[in-house]
Design an enzyme around this catalytic site. Structure first.
Site, PDB file in Angstrom:
ATOM      1  N   THR A 198       1.318  -8.356   7.074  1.00  0.00           N
ATOM      2  CA  THR A 198       1.485  -7.009   7.626  1.00  0.00           C
ATOM      3  C   THR A 198       0.660  -5.998   6.845  1.00  0.00           C
ATOM      4  O   THR A 198       0.632  -6.032   5.614  1.00  0.00           O
ATOM      5  CB  THR A 198       2.965  -6.602   7.599  1.00  0.00           C
ATOM      6  OG1 THR A 198       3.732  -7.572   8.289  1.00  0.00           O
ATOM      7  CG2 THR A 198       3.176  -5.240   8.249  1.00  0.00           C
ATOM      8  N   LEU A 238       6.455  -5.458   2.117  1.00  0.00           N
ATOM      9  CA  LEU A 238       5.888  -5.784   3.418  1.00  0.00           C
ATOM     10  C   LEU A 238       5.501  -7.259   3.398  1.00  0.00           C
ATOM     11  O   LEU A 238       5.111  -7.799   2.361  1.00  0.00           O
ATOM     12  CB  LEU A 238       4.632  -4.943   3.711  1.00  0.00           C
ATOM     13  CG  LEU A 238       4.794  -3.435   3.886  1.00  0.00           C
ATOM     14  CD1 LEU A 238       3.424  -2.793   4.086  1.00  0.00           C
ATOM     15  CD2 LEU A 238       5.704  -3.106   5.059  1.00  0.00           C
ATOM     16  N   ASP A 239       5.581  -7.908   4.553  1.00  0.00           N
ATOM     17  CA  ASP A 239       5.098  -9.276   4.646  1.00  0.00           C
ATOM     18  C   ASP A 239       3.620  -9.322   4.274  1.00  0.00           C
ATOM     19  O   ASP A 239       2.884  -8.348   4.484  1.00  0.00           O
ATOM     20  CB  ASP A 239       5.266  -9.813   6.068  1.00  0.00           C
ATOM     21  CG  ASP A 239       6.720 -10.092   6.429  1.00  0.00           C
ATOM     22  OD1 ASP A 239       7.556 -10.094   5.514  1.00  0.00           O
ATOM     23  OD2 ASP A 239       6.995 -10.302   7.625  1.00  0.00           O
ATOM     24  N   ARG A 240       3.201 -10.457   3.768  1.00  0.00           N
ATOM     25  CA  ARG A 240       1.795 -10.620   3.392  1.00  0.00           C
ATOM     26  C   ARG A 240       0.863 -10.345   4.566  1.00  0.00           C
ATOM     27  O   ARG A 240      -0.206  -9.756   4.404  1.00  0.00           O
ATOM     28  CB  ARG A 240       1.583 -12.049   2.876  1.00  0.00           C
ATOM     29  CG  ARG A 240       0.171 -12.343   2.405  1.00  0.00           C
ATOM     30  CD  ARG A 240       0.078 -13.742   1.826  1.00  0.00           C
ATOM     31  NE  ARG A 240      -1.243 -14.042   1.316  1.00  0.00           N
ATOM     32  CZ  ARG A 240      -1.573 -15.158   0.696  1.00  0.00           C
ATOM     33  NH1 ARG A 240      -0.658 -16.105   0.518  1.00  0.00           N
ATOM     34  NH2 ARG A 240      -2.798 -15.346   0.255  1.00  0.00           N
TER      35      ARG A 240
END
Length: 339
Positions: free
Chosen positions: A155, A151-153
């Site tokens: 998110t 996951l993106d940081r």
């Protein structure tokens, strides 16, 4: 009478032949990848030479670099001098503090947690440590913990972690085959057209002058284009409120059929509906107003995840509710007077 020459005493730290037994968590891994983790600081070319020459053996027999390991295999590792300056692995980073995260699901094969926003999933690219390093420190008895996906940081939401090698391989196969269901909640600027249910816009990666990675929408004619498919469903809309400076907004459920970098963020922004708080592809003036009020993070949350259990194949459906800070944002919108 002359004395026979004496042999120098053996050094206590001299390398010795080792027999390493493969645990269940490493079943299915290639021999060379296992050795890279087991013997740190040895050049890859040297390890491959040891395998080809038969000095590294499995159950007393010769093996190939791509031999898949089985639980219980005995691997003979000859004396090998390792570099003393070898960089520490993620599991060995001393600067990673132990941290536990809310558990959504756990059994002997896998772990699903609720990742908070602002925490990277792993160290690297200027980040000393992430979720996986912190989990390993918090669970020192865990023999195997590896990220199934990322996951993106910025998110929050469901993050899946394998506790055994066999589970990792099977789950990653599902993700690559697009056999999983991944749905996110995103709060965006503007009213998303209810009839616009599919975004099938190719994406292209590029680098900023400082080397930071970015993604942009492109066309199928672009030689560097990557197919990206997102399904969008409107869950709720709010009108523009001039008195509070709040534009019209929408809460969307976005199911991704491909797993491209920043896919949802770029797809929604390219359609004129940037995600609230997105500091890369968002509406920066709106983001500043939100920071002064109630939101200091990106409103993107990994809400639902569907996959097949790696052991018995039964379908698992996980759901992670919005965090309190995101719920408060929506509650504030619901409390605004009608226009």
């Amino acid at each position: 009478m002359s004395q026979a020459p004496q042999r120098p005493p053996a050094q206590a730290d001299a390398p010795q032949v080792r027999l390493v037994q493969v645990g269940e968590e490493w079943e299915g891994q290639r021999l060379d990848n296992f050795l890279f983790r087991e013997i740190k600081g040895v050049p890859k070319t040297h390890l491959y030479r040891l395998i080809r020459s038969g000095q590294i053996r499995i159950n007393k027999g010769r093996a190939q670099a791509d031999t898949r390991l089985q639980a219980g295999d005995a691997i003979r590792i000859p004396p090998v001098r390792t570099a003393q300056t070898a960089a520490p692995t993620d599991a060995e980073r001393s600067d990673a503090p132990a941290r536990s995260f809310p558990v959504l699901w756990e059994d002997d094969m896998l772990l699903a947690i609720n990742k908070p926003a602002g925490v990277a999933v792993h160290g690297g690219s200027g980040v000393s440590f992430g979720v996986i390093e912190q989990l390993r420190r918090a669970r020192p008895d865990a023999r195997f913990l590896e990220l199934v996906h990322r996951l993106d940081r910025e998110t929050s939401g469901i993050l899946l972690i394998a506790k055994k090698r066999s589970a990792l391989v099977k789950l990653q196969d599902q993700f690559r085959a697009r056999a999983t269901g991944k749905t996110y909640l995103a709060w965006v600027k503007g009213h998303w057209p209810a009839a616009h249910k599919v975004v099938d816009t190719p994406l292209r990666k590029y680098l900023l002058p400082d080397g930071e990675r970015r993604v942009k929408a492109t066309t199928a004619a672009d030689p560097d284009a990557m197919r990206a498919l997102s399904l969008v469903q409107v869950r709720q809309c709010w009108p523009h409120h001039a008195s509070s400076g709040m534009p019209a907004t929408s809460l969307l459920a976005v199911t991704i059929k491909t797993g491209r970098t920043h896919q949802i963020r770029v797809h929604l922004a390219s359609c004129g509906h940037p995600i609230a708080g997105d500091d890369k592809y968002g509406d920066f003036d709106w983001n500043k107003r939100l920071q002064k009020n109630r939101l200091d993070r990106m409103f993107l949350h990994a809400w639902r995840l569907r996959f097949q259990h790696p052991v018995d194949g039964r379908e698992i459906e996980l759901e992670c509710p919005l965090g309190e800070e995101l719920q408060q944002v929506l509650a504030h919108l619901d409390g605004l007077p009608p226009v």
